[in-house]
Design a protein around this motif. Sequence first.
Motif: not given
Length: 286
Positions: A40-44
Amino acid sequence: MDAALLLNVEGVKKTILHGGAGELPNFITGSRVIFHFRTMKCDEERTVIDDSKRVGHPMHIILGNMFKLEVWEVLLTSMRRGEVAEFWCDSIHTGVYPILSRSLRQVAEGKDPTEWHVHTCGLANMFAYHTLGYEDLDELQKEPQPLIFVIELLQVEAPSEYQRETWSLNNEEKMQVVPLLHGEGNRLFKLGRYEEASSKYQEAIVCLRNLQTKACPPTPAGEALGGAVAEAGENDQHPDRELLSVSAEEGGVLRGARAYQRHPAAPPRDRKGLLRAGPGSRGGVE
């Protein structure tokens, strides 16, 4: 649980989501580690990039086998069987993830991930065409960023507990097995088992392409494979020389098999000619 620094490894934090059972497995070189992962990305939104459960089968790597994403060995060897953990990894560890992800997606789609490396080194090819073939991976490639890996450790097998596939062999073992696969392909061809022969040749080709990408020095993008063969000189162990040899033989088997399938009633004395010539005007098969 609070995130904790993992084994004093810079740029890695671990959060255990579900504790595993027993002691830490005996992780030794050559062990096969089987696990599910979600990237996963570390975005919201914690945007999911890849998920092995969506693909429908777990991932496995061989420890000590120069896996593309080296940090995964560090993560996995900190886990117990059945444990589920979330790892935050800084961009210093995730730069090659897009290339790994591309290979995994190609396999899941039933494609040959080595086709990307036929004529040039992987990185040279990437710079030549400016794309990995997936928009989200191109974005990650241009702007490396921290990623989150959620990993579930399923099983750890000692080297003696499983049959090693050719892709998992080290470089020296690959060079040793290629002539064996080549010879087995020749034997099957002589028996008229053409599809099986082609399968053996293809397995040898995959080994050689893998060796080629590891051995390929930095060169301008698009350098022809033949140039590398010319530089090999008299070195018959050079992977490019073997690759051309086995590829040509596999191509001959496929052409011959197709020719035979088109003319099954050919007299026995003519069959060798059909197999040798394949389709084309010289062989009289159009």
